[in-house]
Motif scaffolding. Structure first.
Motif, PDB file in Angstrom:
ATOM      1  N   GLU A 158      11.882  23.175  25.055  1.00  0.00           N
ATOM      2  CA  GLU A 158      12.574  22.667  26.362  1.00  0.00           C
ATOM      3  C   GLU A 158      13.964  23.101  25.833  1.00  0.00           C
ATOM      4  OE1 GLU A 158      12.192  18.209  26.371  1.00  0.00           O
ATOM      5  OE2 GLU A 158       9.929  18.485  26.907  1.00  0.00           O
ATOM      6  N   SER A 159      14.976  23.069  26.992  1.00  0.00           N
ATOM      7  CA  SER A 159      16.388  23.529  26.696  1.00  0.00           C
ATOM      8  C   SER A 159      17.299  23.022  27.887  1.00  0.00           C
ATOM      9  CB  SER A 159      16.426  24.919  26.403  1.00  0.00           C
ATOM     10  OG  SER A 159      16.330  25.664  27.799  1.00  0.00           O
ATOM     11  N   ARG A 160      18.443  22.803  27.245  1.00  0.00           N
ATOM     12  CA  ARG A 160      19.450  22.447  28.369  1.00  0.00           C
ATOM     13  C   ARG A 160      20.739  23.278  27.988  1.00  0.00           C
ATOM     14  NH1 ARG A 160      19.500  15.820  27.440  1.00  0.00           N
ATOM     15  NH2 ARG A 160      21.093  16.040  28.754  1.00  0.00           N
ATOM     16  N   CYS A 161      21.177  23.586  29.389  1.00  0.00           N
ATOM     17  CA  CYS A 161      22.639  24.284  29.119  1.00  0.00           C
ATOM     18  C   CYS A 161      23.608  23.396  29.173  1.00  0.00           C
ATOM     19  CB  CYS A 161      22.834  25.217  30.285  1.00  0.00           C
ATOM     20  SG  CYS A 161      24.219  26.113  30.448  1.00  0.00           S
ATOM     21  N   PHE A 162      24.692  23.345  28.302  1.00  0.00           N
ATOM     22  CA  PHE A 162      25.576  22.314  28.201  1.00  0.00           C
ATOM     23  C   PHE A 162      26.907  22.944  28.557  1.00  0.00           C
ATOM     24  CE2 PHE A 162      24.681  23.699  23.745  1.00  0.00           C
ATOM     25  CZ  PHE A 162      26.144  23.916  23.198  1.00  0.00           C
ATOM     26  N   SER A 163      27.057  24.164  28.546  1.00  0.00           N
ATOM     27  CA  SER A 163      28.536  24.698  28.688  1.00  0.00           C
ATOM     28  C   SER A 163      28.475  26.314  28.793  1.00  0.00           C
ATOM     29  CB  SER A 163      29.635  24.450  27.864  1.00  0.00           C
ATOM     30  OG  SER A 163      29.297  24.979  26.602  1.00  0.00           O
ATOM     31  N   THR A 164      29.441  26.991  29.172  1.00  0.00           N
ATOM     32  CA  THR A 164      29.392  28.278  29.044  1.00  0.00           C
ATOM     33  C   THR A 164      30.339  29.062  28.432  1.00  0.00           C
ATOM     34  OG1 THR A 164      30.712  28.594  31.244  1.00  0.00           O
ATOM     35  CG2 THR A 164      28.158  28.549  31.479  1.00  0.00           C
ATOM     36  N   ASP A 165      30.449  30.272  27.905  1.00  0.00           N
ATOM     37  CA  ASP A 165      31.379  30.786  27.409  1.00  0.00           C
ATOM     38  C   ASP A 165      31.612  32.324  27.807  1.00  0.00           C
ATOM     39  OD1 ASP A 165      33.444  31.401  25.643  1.00  0.00           O
ATOM     40  OD2 ASP A 165      32.218  31.469  23.694  1.00  0.00           O
ATOM     41  N   ARG A 166      32.565  33.012  27.394  1.00  0.00           N
ATOM     42  CA  ARG A 166      32.576  34.549  27.883  1.00  0.00           C
ATOM     43  C   ARG A 166      32.852  35.389  26.509  1.00  0.00           C
ATOM     44  NH1 ARG A 166      34.916  36.907  32.478  1.00  0.00           N
ATOM     45  NH2 ARG A 166      35.103  34.888  33.669  1.00  0.00           N
ATOM     46  N   LEU A 167      32.318  36.585  27.054  1.00  0.00           N
ATOM     47  CA  LEU A 167      32.627  37.377  25.814  1.00  0.00           C
ATOM     48  C   LEU A 167      33.696  38.152  26.415  1.00  0.00           C
ATOM     49  CD1 LEU A 167      28.725  38.886  25.213  1.00  0.00           C
ATOM     50  CD2 LEU A 167      30.509  37.332  23.399  1.00  0.00           C
ATOM     51  N   VAL A 168      34.701  38.710  25.487  1.00  0.00           N
ATOM     52  CA  VAL A 168      36.037  39.360  25.739  1.00  0.00           C
ATOM     53  C   VAL A 168      36.042  40.396  24.700  1.00  0.00           C
ATOM     54  CG1 VAL A 168      37.119  37.407  26.691  1.00  0.00           C
ATOM     55  CG2 VAL A 168      37.041  37.798  24.287  1.00  0.00           C
ATOM     56  N   LEU A 169      36.800  41.552  25.067  1.00  0.00           N
ATOM     57  CA  LEU A 169      37.183  42.585  24.330  1.00  0.00           C
ATOM     58  C   LEU A 169      38.646  42.195  23.462  1.00  0.00           C
ATOM     59  CD1 LEU A 169      37.132  45.561  23.324  1.00  0.00           C
ATOM     60  CD2 LEU A 169      38.393  46.020  25.380  1.00  0.00           C
ATOM     61  N   VAL A 170      38.545  42.468  22.385  1.00  0.00           N
ATOM     62  CA  VAL A 170      39.675  42.362  21.523  1.00  0.00           C
ATOM     63  C   VAL A 170      40.390  43.594  20.802  1.00  0.00           C
ATOM     64  CG1 VAL A 170      40.657  40.981  19.514  1.00  0.00           C
ATOM     65  CG2 VAL A 170      38.965  39.941  21.016  1.00  0.00           C
ATOM     66  N   THR A 171      41.419  43.860  21.137  1.00  0.00           N
ATOM     67  CA  THR A 171      42.263  45.122  20.503  1.00  0.00           C
ATOM     68  C   THR A 171      43.326  44.868  19.818  1.00  0.00           C
ATOM     69  OG1 THR A 171      43.403  45.538  22.415  1.00  0.00           O
ATOM     70  CG2 THR A 171      41.207  46.070  22.717  1.00  0.00           C
ATOM     71  N   PRO A 172      43.744  45.787  19.045  1.00  0.00           N
ATOM     72  CA  PRO A 172      45.117  45.659  18.421  1.00  0.00           C
ATOM     73  C   PRO A 172      46.332  45.806  19.638  1.00  0.00           C
ATOM     74  CG  PRO A 172      44.214  47.746  17.921  1.00  0.00           C
ATOM     75  CD  PRO A 172      43.139  46.811  18.449  1.00  0.00           C
ATOM     76  N   PRO A 173      47.572  45.430  19.421  1.00  0.00           N
ATOM     77  CA  PRO A 173      48.497  45.476  20.549  1.00  0.00           C
ATOM     78  C   PRO A 173      48.651  47.062  21.153  1.00  0.00           C
ATOM     79  CG  PRO A 173      49.350  44.103  18.737  1.00  0.00           C
ATOM     80  CD  PRO A 173      47.979  44.816  18.177  1.00  0.00           C
ATOM     81  N   ARG A 174      48.706  48.039  20.304  1.00  0.00           N
ATOM     82  CA  ARG A 174      48.962  49.171  20.552  1.00  0.00           C
ATOM     83  C   ARG A 174      47.838  50.045  20.919  1.00  0.00           C
ATOM     84  NH1 ARG A 174      54.110  50.845  16.555  1.00  0.00           N
ATOM     85  NH2 ARG A 174      55.443  48.997  17.035  1.00  0.00           N
ATOM     86  N   HIS A 175      46.573  49.609  21.133  1.00  0.00           N
ATOM     87  CA  HIS A 175      45.564  50.406  21.338  1.00  0.00           C
ATOM     88  C   HIS A 175      45.519  50.957  22.778  1.00  0.00           C
ATOM     89  CE1 HIS A 175      41.261  51.287  22.148  1.00  0.00           C
ATOM     90  NE2 HIS A 175      41.002  51.414  20.884  1.00  0.00           N
ATOM     91  N   PRO A 176      45.038  52.130  23.048  1.00  0.00           N
ATOM     92  CA  PRO A 176      44.910  52.595  24.339  1.00  0.00           C
ATOM     93  C   PRO A 176      44.414  51.626  25.551  1.00  0.00           C
ATOM     94  CG  PRO A 176      44.185  54.273  23.080  1.00  0.00           C
ATOM     95  CD  PRO A 176      44.204  52.932  22.177  1.00  0.00           C
ATOM     96  N   LEU A 177      43.641  50.727  25.124  1.00  0.00           N
ATOM     97  CA  LEU A 177      43.171  49.839  26.195  1.00  0.00           C
ATOM     98  C   LEU A 177      43.884  48.306  26.254  1.00  0.00           C
ATOM     99  CD1 LEU A 177      39.062  49.929  25.410  1.00  0.00           C
ATOM    100  CD2 LEU A 177      40.647  51.073  27.156  1.00  0.00           C
ATOM    101  N   ALA A 178      44.814  48.379  25.470  1.00  0.00           N
ATOM    102  CA  ALA A 178      45.676  47.095  25.316  1.00  0.00           C
ATOM    103  C   ALA A 178      46.269  46.619  26.438  1.00  0.00           C
ATOM    104  CB  ALA A 178      46.603  47.079  24.084  1.00  0.00           C
ATOM    105  N   GLY A 179      46.752  47.565  27.346  1.00  0.00           N
ATOM    106  CA  GLY A 179      47.494  47.300  28.406  1.00  0.00           C
ATOM    107  C   GLY A 179      46.604  46.806  29.949  1.00  0.00           C
ATOM    108  N   LEU A 180      45.118  46.880  29.565  1.00  0.00           N
ATOM    109  CA  LEU A 180      44.553  46.287  30.651  1.00  0.00           C
ATOM    110  C   LEU A 180      44.285  44.906  30.635  1.00  0.00           C
ATOM    111  CD1 LEU A 180      41.269  48.948  30.067  1.00  0.00           C
ATOM    112  CD2 LEU A 180      43.271  49.239  31.809  1.00  0.00           C
ATOM    113  N   THR A 181      43.996  44.335  31.874  1.00  0.00           N
ATOM    114  CA  THR A 181      43.862  42.831  31.936  1.00  0.00           C
ATOM    115  C   THR A 181      42.278  42.699  32.202  1.00  0.00           C
ATOM    116  OG1 THR A 181      43.916  42.932  34.118  1.00  0.00           O
ATOM    117  CG2 THR A 181      45.877  42.323  32.970  1.00  0.00           C
TER     118      THR A 181
END
Length: 292
Positions: A158-181
């Protein structure tokens, strides 16, 4: 067919120790007495429970089946003893809780602080396991309750969903992908990654890359979300983390947190158990608090 609790407990100790003498010692019996009880149990069942060799004992197929049932029976006996010996004014009791890394770090500290703060006489045995081990432990009654985040197969539970979470990308500030939202996971595959060693999350990301016929460049594997963020901040690579962990660590480190556009980046947080009514009262209270 009559089952003796002492015999079931002895059988479980021997199975878990992989050795008759060690199992007998855990059951506070002599090896001779343990051997006699084991032979009587096998005779009653009409099945051989162990293969024996010079290295110890291993379970037969019948032994594996009995171990699953024995663990359920012994856990239920323990729960009955706990519920009926507890003083209602002190709400005593205990249960075993297994959880994956995300749950241990991001979900349980606050929930357990609130739960145990109101129940000073309750004890929780908690272990960190990957998601597959959490599910298996609930199925074989090694644990009473499991808490996981992410994709999980719950057949037989038996199982119950009690909330959700999101996976995100984490980069250093000067990474080529850092300017993306927002970024797709496929856009990250051309860069070195920092991963979480031995985690279900790491296995999941490697599988997603494989399905896309790509290969993740794993620069380094770390043992915690905090150490992952330290490596990412220093420029070792980029990483995929739960949003709750990423936002918490970004308050103290120079990191960019970028949403992933992939549908699978939204994950359910679930609590697992075999049967809610069969849990001890304190475990049911924990589940209800988590899911309120």
């Amino acid at each position: 067919m009559h089952f003796d609790i002492i015999d079931l407990r002895l059988f479980t100790h021997i199975a878990e120790a992989g050795n008759l003498t060690k199992g007998a010692d855990r059951a506070a019996l002599s090896p001779a007495a343990a051997s006699a009880r084991l032979k009587a149990l096998e005779a009653q069942l009409g099945q051989r429970l162990f293969y024996r060799d010079s290295r110890g004992v291993t379970l037969t197929a019948a032994g594996e089946t009995l171990l699953r049932h024995a663990r359920v029976i012994l856990r239920q006996v323990e729960h009955v003893r706990t519920d009926f010996s507890a003083d209602p004014t002190t709400a005593a009791g205990h249960f075993r809780l297994f959880a994956n890394t995300t749950a241990i770090n991001e979900i349980l500290p606050k929930v357990l602080a609130d739960f145990l703060g109101e129940r000073p006489h309750v004890a929780v045995h908690i272990e960190e396991r990957n998601t597959h081990d959490v599910v298996r432990s609930i199925l074989d009654s090694s644990a009473d309750v499991g808490v996981v985040a992410g994709v999980v197969t719950t057949e037989g539970l038996e199982s119950r969903c009690f909330s959700t979470d999101r996976l995100v990308l984490v980069t250093p500030p000067r990474h080529p992908l850092a300017g993306l939202t927002v970024a797709a996971f496929s856009e990250t595959m051309g860069y070195p990654h920092v991963g979480l060693r031995g985690s279900t999350l790491q296995e999941f990301l490697v599988q997603k890359a494989r399905l896309a016929e790509r290969r993740l460049d794993m620069r380094i594997l770390m043992g915690s979300f905090e150490s992952m963020c330290c490596m990412i901040e220093s420029g070792v690579g980029i990483g995929v983390l739960p949003e709750s962990a990423a936002l918490r660590h970004s308050q103290h480190a120079k990191l960019r947190v970028i949403q992933l556009s992939d549908e699978w980046s939204i994950r359910e947080r679930r609590v697992l158990y075999r049967e809610l009514d069969a849990l001890p009262a304190c475990a049911r209270a924990f589940v209800n608090l988590l899911c309120k």
